[in-house]
Every structure is written in structure tokens, then in C-alpha cells.
Design a protein around this motif. Structure first.
Motif, PDB file in Angstrom:
ATOM      1  N   UNK A  54       0.830  -1.203   0.000  1.00  0.00           N
ATOM      2  CA  UNK A  54       0.000   0.000   0.000  1.00  0.00           C
ATOM      3  C   UNK A  54       0.866   1.256   0.000  1.00  0.00           C
ATOM      4  N   UNK A  55       1.859   1.294   0.880  1.00  0.00           N
ATOM      5  CA  UNK A  55       2.712   2.481   0.970  1.00  0.00           C
ATOM      6  C   UNK A  55       3.500   2.685  -0.318  1.00  0.00           C
ATOM      7  N   UNK A  56       4.041   1.615  -0.867  1.00  0.00           N
ATOM      8  CA  UNK A  56       4.851   1.745  -2.080  1.00  0.00           C
ATOM      9  C   UNK A  56       4.018   1.998  -3.330  1.00  0.00           C
ATOM     10  N   UNK A  57       2.909   1.267  -3.478  1.00  0.00           N
ATOM     11  CA  UNK A  57       2.124   1.344  -4.710  1.00  0.00           C
ATOM     12  C   UNK A  57       1.041   2.421  -4.695  1.00  0.00           C
ATOM     13  N   UNK A  58       0.471   2.713  -3.531  1.00  0.00           N
ATOM     14  CA  UNK A  58      -0.636   3.674  -3.458  1.00  0.00           C
ATOM     15  C   UNK A  58      -0.200   5.054  -2.977  1.00  0.00           C
ATOM     16  N   UNK A  59       0.982   5.148  -2.408  1.00  0.00           N
ATOM     17  CA  UNK A  59       1.442   6.445  -1.909  1.00  0.00           C
ATOM     18  C   UNK A  59       2.744   6.872  -2.580  1.00  0.00           C
ATOM     19  N   UNK A  60       3.812   6.184  -2.282  1.00  0.00           N
ATOM     20  CA  UNK A  60       5.145   6.605  -2.729  1.00  0.00           C
ATOM     21  C   UNK A  60       5.313   6.591  -4.235  1.00  0.00           C
ATOM     22  N   UNK A  61       4.540   5.818  -4.943  1.00  0.00           N
ATOM     23  CA  UNK A  61       4.681   5.719  -6.401  1.00  0.00           C
ATOM     24  C   UNK A  61       4.214   6.983  -7.124  1.00  0.00           C
ATOM     25  N   UNK A  67       4.128  10.884  -8.073  1.00  0.00           N
ATOM     26  CA  UNK A  67       5.120  11.960  -8.090  1.00  0.00           C
ATOM     27  C   UNK A  67       4.759  13.110  -7.152  1.00  0.00           C
ATOM     28  N   UNK A  68       3.475  13.291  -6.852  1.00  0.00           N
ATOM     29  CA  UNK A  68       3.093  14.394  -5.968  1.00  0.00           C
ATOM     30  C   UNK A  68       3.423  14.127  -4.506  1.00  0.00           C
ATOM     31  N   UNK A  69       3.783  12.883  -4.164  1.00  0.00           N
ATOM     32  CA  UNK A  69       4.141  12.527  -2.785  1.00  0.00           C
ATOM     33  C   UNK A  69       5.639  12.723  -2.581  1.00  0.00           C
ATOM     34  N   UNK A  70       5.985  13.544  -1.614  1.00  0.00           N
ATOM     35  CA  UNK A  70       7.397  13.801  -1.304  1.00  0.00           C
ATOM     36  C   UNK A  70       7.931  12.821  -0.269  1.00  0.00           C
ATOM     37  N   UNK A  71       7.094  12.447   0.716  1.00  0.00           N
ATOM     38  CA  UNK A  71       7.585  11.663   1.836  1.00  0.00           C
ATOM     39  C   UNK A  71       6.422  10.956   2.521  1.00  0.00           C
ATOM     40  N   UNK A  72       6.664   9.743   2.980  1.00  0.00           N
ATOM     41  CA  UNK A  72       5.698   9.056   3.842  1.00  0.00           C
ATOM     42  C   UNK A  72       6.427   8.580   5.079  1.00  0.00           C
ATOM     43  N   UNK A  73       5.700   8.511   6.177  1.00  0.00           N
ATOM     44  CA  UNK A  73       6.236   7.975   7.427  1.00  0.00           C
ATOM     45  C   UNK A  73       5.140   7.129   8.053  1.00  0.00           C
ATOM     46  N   UNK A  74       5.439   5.856   8.286  1.00  0.00           N
ATOM     47  CA  UNK A  74       4.445   4.901   8.750  1.00  0.00           C
ATOM     48  C   UNK A  74       4.675   4.563  10.216  1.00  0.00           C
ATOM     49  N   UNK A  75       3.603   4.614  10.990  1.00  0.00           N
ATOM     50  CA  UNK A  75       3.628   4.206  12.400  1.00  0.00           C
ATOM     51  C   UNK A  75       2.603   3.108  12.592  1.00  0.00           C
ATOM     52  N   UNK A  76       3.046   1.961  13.095  1.00  0.00           N
ATOM     53  CA  UNK A  76       2.121   0.865  13.374  1.00  0.00           C
ATOM     54  C   UNK A  76       1.271   1.197  14.583  1.00  0.00           C
ATOM     55  N   UNK A  77       0.030   0.752  14.565  1.00  0.00           N
ATOM     56  CA  UNK A  77      -0.867   0.934  15.701  1.00  0.00           C
ATOM     57  C   UNK A  77      -0.909  -0.394  16.443  1.00  0.00           C
ATOM     58  N   UNK A  78      -0.434  -0.389  17.683  1.00  0.00           N
ATOM     59  CA  UNK A  78      -0.463  -1.608  18.488  1.00  0.00           C
ATOM     60  C   UNK A  78      -1.834  -1.831  19.095  1.00  0.00           C
ATOM     61  N   UNK A  79      -2.462  -0.747  19.532  1.00  0.00           N
ATOM     62  CA  UNK A  79      -3.758  -0.849  20.187  1.00  0.00           C
ATOM     63  C   UNK A  79      -4.476   0.483  20.064  1.00  0.00           C
ATOM     64  N   UNK A  80      -5.796   0.424  19.912  1.00  0.00           N
ATOM     65  CA  UNK A  80      -6.613   1.632  19.858  1.00  0.00           C
ATOM     66  C   UNK A  80      -7.560   1.602  21.040  1.00  0.00           C
ATOM     67  N   UNK A  81      -7.498   2.611  21.866  1.00  0.00           N
ATOM     68  CA  UNK A  81      -8.393   2.728  23.005  1.00  0.00           C
ATOM     69  C   UNK A  81      -9.294   3.917  22.752  1.00  0.00           C
ATOM     70  N   UNK A  82     -10.590   3.650  22.622  1.00  0.00           N
ATOM     71  CA  UNK A  82     -11.544   4.735  22.407  1.00  0.00           C
ATOM     72  C   UNK A  82     -11.730   5.473  23.717  1.00  0.00           C
TER      73      UNK A  82
END
Length: 173
Positions: free
Chosen positions: A142-149, A151-166
Motif C-alpha cells: 500500500x505504501x509503495x504502490x498507493x502512496x510513494x509511487x 510523483x506528488x508525494x514527497x515523503x511518507x512515514x508509517x507508524x504501526x498501531x499496536x492498540x486503539x483505546x476509544x
């Protein structure tokens, strides 16, 4: 997300700044509070809880929807139950020359099944993208093919979500 709620992006008619000016009284605020706790609350129970007639309650809820205060009702589904147990937040910074293509980029992302939420933000990054995917390979793709590929995208930074507490504030405004 449900059919009634949609993913907002720049220029979207669902964005929070599109709420028509409306004066909320205490009854409206109580209705909103109760619906945030349980959007499936029957109208007659909602009316009884705030002390008004069911017909008045229904009229108020419709007015809140028409004004854009209530954006929709939806079921919150655990992505893991759908086979998408890996979630991440991806910060996306656009090229400075791509500012005129932000809305098209946001629409393209919002249409992706991996995207749960899309935030257009201020600061160093332009978007925060909340995604849910099957595994790390799907996230990488997803990051490589849907974002970084693109030309209008300069940079991506991915953070994994371990847990979501509402939090109570996210349910109660």
C-alpha cells in the motif's frame, strides 16, 4: 464506514467546516450526547431521556442532520474481524508543486478499501492516513504502490498501531 458516513478530504461536502451555523440548546446537546453513546437508541427512548415528545425529538434529530451537526450513523467494526488485523497511521507530505492536486489525491486515497480514515492536517505533513491491512506485506505494498509511487508525494512515514483505546471524549464530543 457506512454508506451514510463518507471519508472527508479537501473539498468534501462532509468536512466539519461545512456545518451550517446552528444554535444548540441544552436539549440538542443532550440528544447529541446520548446518540454518541448509542446511535441505535430508539427515538422514543431518546425522547424520554431528554424529556420531550417523540415527534419533537425526531424533528430535532432531523434538523441536526440537515444542519450537518450529525454527519451520519455507522457501525464501528473491528478490522481484524474482516481479516485486516494490522493497522497503521501513515503521514504523507506532498511535493510543494502538488498543492493544486490535494483534493484529487485525497479522493483517490479515500476510495481505497485499506483506508479507514483520512485527515487533511496542518503542519509538516499534509495527510494522516489510517489504514487497516492483512499483514506487513500488504502494508508495504500500500505504501509503495498507493502512496510513494505518485510523483506528488514527497515523503511518507508509517507508524504501526499496536492498540486503539476509544476515549470518552471521542464518544461524547
Amino acid at each position: 464506514m457506512s454508506e451514510e458516513s463518507s471519508k472527508a478530504g479537501p473539498g468534501s461536502s462532509v468536512a466539519s467546516h461545512d456545518v451550517r451555523p446552528v444554535s444548540l440548546d441544552d436539549v440538542d446537546r443532550q440528544i447529541l450526547h446520548l446518540l454518541q453513546q448509542d446511535a441505535r437508541m430508539p427515538n422514543n427512548a431518546l425522547a424520554a431521556a431528554v424529556g420531550i415528545a417523540p415527534s419533537t425529538c425526531l424533528t430535532r434529530v432531523r434538523a441536526l442532520r440537515n444542519a450537518g451537526v450529525i454527519r451520519g450513523f455507522h457501525a464501528e467494526v473491528d478490522p481484524a474481524a474482516l481479516g485486516r488485523g494490522l493497522q497503521a497511521m501513515v503521514a504523507v507530505r506532498m511535493q510543494s508543486g502538488a498543492r493544486n492536486r490535494l483534493a484529487a489525491f485525497a479522493q483517490r486515497l479515500a476510495a481505497r478499501s485499506e483506508v479507514l480514515d483520512l485527515y487533511f492536517v496542518a503542519g509538516a505533513d499534509d495527510f494522516l492516513v489510517h489504514v487497516a491491512v492483512e499483514d506487513s506485506d500488504a502494508l508495504r505494498e500500500f505504501v509503495l504502490e498507493q502512496l510513494s509511487a505518485f510523483t506528488e508525494v514527497a515523503l511518507t512515514e508509517t507508524s504501526l498501531i499496536f492498540e486503539h483505546v476509544r476515549t470518552s471524549s471521542s464518544r461524547h464530543g
